[in-house]
Design an enzyme around this catalytic site. Structure first.
Site, mmCIF file in Angstrom:
data_model
loop_
_atom_site.group_PDB
_atom_site.id
_atom_site.type_symbol
_atom_site.label_atom_id
_atom_site.label_comp_id
_atom_site.label_asym_id
_atom_site.label_seq_id
_atom_site.Cartn_x
_atom_site.Cartn_y
_atom_site.Cartn_z
ATOM 1 N N ASP A 218 0.827 -1.201 0.000
ATOM 2 C CA ASP A 218 0.000 0.000 0.000
ATOM 3 C C ASP A 218 0.871 1.263 0.000
ATOM 4 O OD1 ASP A 218 -2.648 1.257 0.407
ATOM 5 O OD2 ASP A 218 -1.830 1.845 2.360
ATOM 6 N N GLU A 259 1.455 0.125 -4.922
ATOM 7 C CA GLU A 259 0.604 1.255 -5.284
ATOM 8 C C GLU A 259 1.443 2.526 -5.361
ATOM 9 O OE1 GLU A 259 -3.442 3.450 -3.642
ATOM 10 O OE2 GLU A 259 -1.924 2.835 -2.211
#
Ligand code: CA
Length: 531
Positions: A218, A259
């Site tokens: 993330d 990401e």
């Protein structure tokens, strides 16, 4: 002199070894030949009637995923967390009790692997929960051993390009801590070696104790700040290099996908020696744009950028994820456009990721929980998601956009996804690493491209407009194919031509394989050299 000779011999030997290892290429990574599926466990399937999806429920839906044809799952955070979404972790070593026990997770992994499905889990290292004991300790006591795990300032600061406060007042004293997303998620100080050590321990735990096949990392682009600029700070790339090499030591076949919600230009710095792949956000917007506006222009630009900038196939392609308006909502409920978007996603290079429910055309727009609503399975109460009260109401169109209704409808979006995923698996040219060559069609409304690898070749043609197009003519100035005659096999849709002739100069000239293309339709043609 003798010593010099010895050095030269050693050098020659090591060069020879280098050449050997080039001759025997590393085995192809599993993630290059699969389609991934992103799951929010809370919304997938409840097993015990508490209205919250869980691991036992997910296990019971593995046959659906096998049938869909996906070979890899990305589970959004499943570690202990006080929030519904789980991106603020309080214990990195425990399964969220809402989802089940650690034993349930091990059973899920075994069942998934038995079916040949691999699993990557969300790993949230940019920040933790403000309820995590380490942050609580650091907040309470400036002498805490965890103080340097976080970022502090004696004065109020603000991150550039961020509209919400990013430095938060400590109640007890005149001090601020950094939490880019909100005060409940203090950022970790990844420049502190103790934090990096812990991040490695977490990775090792999931890879070895829980047997996962990799991670979706993330907010990778926000790991290191550059002054008050929260993105891509110095330190990002060396850190990722070190962390990835650690993961590969622990499990060589592990897949890492990150990401980095940024431009292709910025993402270049994340290659070639860091994570395996990153999500190509600008490309996703390009596909949605093409399906919505009926023009191939921005998509072709993005595809060109991506092909030039990233190592072959090393990026995640997708339409929408859990942070974005759902595809069907973006496309104003037009099922034909949703099918086109799916066709493009699943015939383009890259590692495709499908967000759960996209295959049904689930709708949803912000606030976030409405992007992550329960999966509609059938016509029973709460569409089969739960026998109790769902944690979040289902979307109003679940009566038609559910698995049962669409499974029995040959023309449904779900069956289109199944067909496209199967085709991608059987026609290797369409896969993640095959060549991609844009073809000329003389119209922005008609998109055509050649896909090719060492085993096969295919042409994809999509009419992006809501009008029929007569005999689209396809050309290529300099062919990626050699001079040859090819036979045509319709892999999807129908071809009216039975052959393709590539001229001596390698050109394709005004080839018209389809007499009429229906509005918002596509055809996929395998081209087979005549021998
Ligand atoms: Ca439950």
């Amino acid at each position: 002199m003798i010593r010099h000779l010895a050095v030269l011999v050693l050098l020659a030997l090591s060069l020879a070894r280098g050449a050997d290892s080039q001759q025997a290429p590393a085995p192809r990574e599993w993630w290059r030949d699969t389609v991934c599926y992103e799951i929010f466990v809370r919304s997938f399937q409840d097993s015990d009637g508490d209205g919250v999806g869980d691991l036992k429920g997910l296990i019971s839906r593995l046959p659906y995923l096998t049938d869909l044809g996906v070979g890899c799952l990305w589970l959004m955070p499943i570690a202990q967390s006080p929030s519904y979404h789980g991106y603020d972790v309080t214990n990195y070593y425990r399964i969220n009790r809402d989802y089940g026990s650690d034993e349930d997770f091990r059973q899920f992994m075994a069942e998934a692997h038995r079916r040949g499905i691999r699993v990557v889990v969300d790993l949230v290292l940019n920040h933790m929960s403000s309820e995590h004991p380490y942050f609580k300790s650091a907040l309470l006591d400036r002498e805490s051993p965890y103080r340097d795990w976080f970022l502090w300032s004696p004065t109020q600061r603000q991150s550039k390009g961020w509209s919400v406060p990013t430095w938060h007042k400590v109640e007890e004293r005149d001090e601020y801590y950094y939490g880019l997303f909100w005060r409940g998620m203090p950022d970790l100080n990844l420049a502190n070696p103790a934090v990096t050590e812990e991040a490695k321990k977490v990775a090792r735990y999931w890879l070895t104790e829980m047997n996962v096949d990799g991670f979706r990392l993330d907010a990778v682009g926000l790991f290191f700040e550059d002054g008050d600029n929260p993105r891509n700070g110095p330190g990002t790339h060396p850190w990722l290099r070190d962390y990835t090499s650690y993961i590969r030591q622990v499990k060589p076949a592990a897949f890492t996908v990150g990401e980095v919600w940024d431009s292709v230009e910025t993402m270049r710095a994340y290659y070639p020696d860091q994570l395996d792949a990153y999500f190509a956000f600008p490309l996703a917007d390009g596909v949605i744009d093409a399906a919505r506006k009926g023009s191939s222009r921005s998509l072709l630009f993005q595809l060109d950028q991506v092909q030039r900038s990233f190592p072959r196939g090393r990026y995640g392609s997708f339409l929408r994820n859990h942070d974005q308006t759902r595809t069907m909502t973006e496309l104003n409920g037009d099922g034909r456009r949703a099918k086109l978007a799916a066709t493009l996603l699943l015939t383009m290079p890259g590692v495709p990721f499908v967000y759960y429910g996209e295959e049904l055309g689930m709708t949803g727009a912000k606030p976030d929980p409405r992007l992550r609503t329960p999966m509609p399975w059938n016509r029973q109460t709460s569409m089969g998601f739960t026998t109790g009260l769902p944690w979040e109401p289902l979307q109003p169109d679940s009566l038609t956009a559910n698995v049962e209704a669409q499974s029995s409808d040959r023309g449904s979006l779900l069956n289109h996804y199944r067909a496209m995923i199967r085709l991608r698996g059987s026609l290797s040219a369409l896969g993640s690493t095959g060549d991609f060559v844009a073809l000329e069609t003389g119209s922005d409304h008609v998109l055509a491209y050649l896909r090719r690898d060492e085993k096969s070749a295919a042409v994809v043609i999509a009419n992006l407009s809501d009008r029929a197009v007569d005999g689209p003519k396809i050309s290529l100035a300099k062919s990626a194919l050699g001079r040859e005659n090819y036979s045509i096999r319709s892999a999807f849709g129908r071809a009216d031509a039975s052959s393709l002739r590539v001229s001596a100069e390698g050109r394709i000239e005004k080839w018209s394989p389809v007499a009429t293309m229906e509005p918002l339709s596509s055809v996929i043609l395998e081209i087979i050299p005549d021998r």
